[in-house]
Design a protein around this motif. Structure first.
Motif: not given
Ligand code: G3P
Length: 489
Positions: A115-116, A169-171, A197-203
């Motif tokens: 979804r993201s 992740i999505n929000l 999760s947040g760190l990984n999507i920014v990475h």
């Protein structure tokens, strides 16, 4: 693309920070533990930013913003599409993280990331189509046509994005992507349970080419750094999803700053005598118990006309008894709640309602922070569970005499996120929808946020402002008028 390694702790002592060169395992300084709800212990640690480190990082973003704001829309879109493509390649390990950090089941976790991905692609396209308008002076008395206003949209500056634990992740992405597409720089302050999760999507955003001085992840306990971040002079907008008290606190300590607040809810499902009972049952069970009821848009009360309340309650309870209960990796519908404290609160509301006369139509059972799904009939407005938001797998049924009483009870809530109406008389549904003081009314469907280009609005204690792809870009940009004074005519 050099390093798309997803960091998943191997044991609870693994501590991590993200910097321009990638992962720093076992960074110097303070750390905070990430508790694994299904594990019952810490799964890892993340760096706890100090105020001096926050200042340094936000300074970098403020500088990065001065370049990013002038990048071409097509360049922003290209980077976002690339980020989405990289995320899509990592759905499995990212879903693994969600299962560890927030006990979201395998399918819901994968769906959150897909979804993201879809959200980012849609945002990149929508951002290319933001346009303005030209206004001519002679449309207003006393002015000539030689005065023309070119009205467009410009970014706000450094946006602070604070997502909740239930969609880390999505929000996060529904805040980051529109903010970046609008030309802003972004600080992500992930929830502690969801920080990995947040760190990984920014990475992965860095790997897509989104600059290190345009997007930052700042981890730490909100109790320690929340106010510091929200009040930071370089922060020009706060986009927050979380509890109503925290949202209200943010609104109190910020001045003259745009806010997007997605807060709590007590979404009512109003079931009328002519409702399709099978549809109502299925939608209500899914809406109430997905992710163990830990959704702000969950169905959190059923308002059923008396003549069908018993049969509806029994039908709902029969279906609820078939829901799988257990571990996220086994793809169970009902999994351990985010914390013991959360489970204690849900349990307290259930026990109080039973003591006051509510009748459980399902077994009432708990194992630590795993609460088996409960359907309570004969709940009355005198009970706390009729009004408070459990954020857990419990569904109260309140009997009403008629739809007027249903509307009155629905609107009496401090919350105004969504409501659902189940009836086969669509004209009546639209008429009742007009009288519901909520952001969204679902007719013959469960309350929910998607699809994500729809507006997502909370009123009263449920929030401030509108989300949804286009609405989010508009909320994180502002109008700017450039008036051209042509030759005197
Ligand atoms: O609780 C977060 C809120 O955004 C719910 O979203 O998609 O589950 O209705 P959704």
């Amino acid at each position: 693309m050099s390093d798309t390694t997803i960091f998943i702790p191997k044991d609870s002592r693994d501590s991590v920070q993200l910097n321009e060169d990638g992962w720093i395992t076992h960074p110097r300084g303070e750390t905070i533990e990430v508790y694994g709800p299904a594990k019952g212990h810490a799964i890892g640690c993340v760096h706890a930013y100090e105020p001096s480190e926050i200042d340094q990082r936000i300074e970098q973003l403020a500088q990065g913003y001065q370049t990013w704001r002038f990048t071409r829309l097509t360049d922003r879109a290209r980077l976002l599409h690339r980020w989405a493509d990289i995320l899509e390649k990592h759905i499995t390990p990212l879903a693994q993280l969600l299962m560890l950090e927030i006990a979201k089941n395998r399918q819901d976790a994968s769906d959150e990331i897909q979804r993201s991905v879809d959200f980012i692609h849609y945002t990149a396209e929508e951002g290319l189509r933001l346009s303005g308008e030209a206004l001519y002076g002679d449309a207003f008395p006393g002015h000539a046509r030689n005065k023309v206003s070119l009205v467009g949209r410009v970014p706000l500056g450094v946006v602070l994005a604070i997502p909740p634990f239930n969609y880390p992740i999505n929000l996060a992405i529904t805040k980051i992507a529109p903010a970046l597409m609008g030309g802003n720089a972004v600080i992500l302050k992930p929830p502690t349970q969801g920080a990995l999760s947040g760190l990984n999507i920014v990475h992965l955003a860095y790997e897509a080419g989104i600059p290190f001085n345009v997007l930052a992840a700042i981890t730490g306990s909100s109790r320690n750094i929340g106010d510091y971040l929200v009040s930071h002079p370089y922060v020009k907008m706060v986009n927050f999803t979380g509890s109503t008290p925290t949202g209200q606190h943010i609104a109190q300590i910020t001045t003259m700053m745009p806010l997007l607040l997605e807060l709590g809810g007590k979404d009512a499902a109003l079931v009328l005598s002519d409702a399709d009972m099978t549809l109502a049952r299925d939608q209500i069970v899914s809406g109430a118990f997905s992710y163990s009821g830990q959704r702000c848009t969950a169905v959190k009360r059923v308002l059923a006309v008396d003549e069908l309340a018993s049969s509806l309650g029994l039908a709902i309870a029969e279906k609820v008894r078939t829901l799988t209960v257990g571990l996220p990796e086994d793809n169970c519908m009902i999994t351990p709640l985010i914390s013991q404290q959360s489970a204690d609160f849900v349990w307290e509301l259930i026990q109080e309602a039973l003591e006051q006369g509510a009748v459980a139509l399902t077994p009432v059972h708990r194992k630590d922070n795993l609460i088996f799904p409960v359907v309570l009939d004969y709940v009355t407005p005198s009970m706390r569970i009729a009004w408070e938001e459990p954020f857990g797998p419990v569904l109260p049924i309140i009997r009403i005499q008629d739809e007027a009483e249903g509307i009155s009870l629905a609107n009496a809530s401090e919350y105004g996120l969504q409501a659902a109406i189940f009836t086969q008389d669509i004209s009546k549904a639209f008429d009742l929808a007009e009288h519901l003081d909520v952001g969204t009314v679902q007719i013959n469907g469960k309350t929910s946020r998607g699809p994500d280009h729809f507006p997502f609005v909370g009123t009263k204690s449920s929030g401030l402002g509108a989300q949804g792809v286009r609405y989010s870009i508009l909320a994180m940009t502002r109008l700017k008028s450039t008036v051209v004074n042509l030759g005197h005519v």
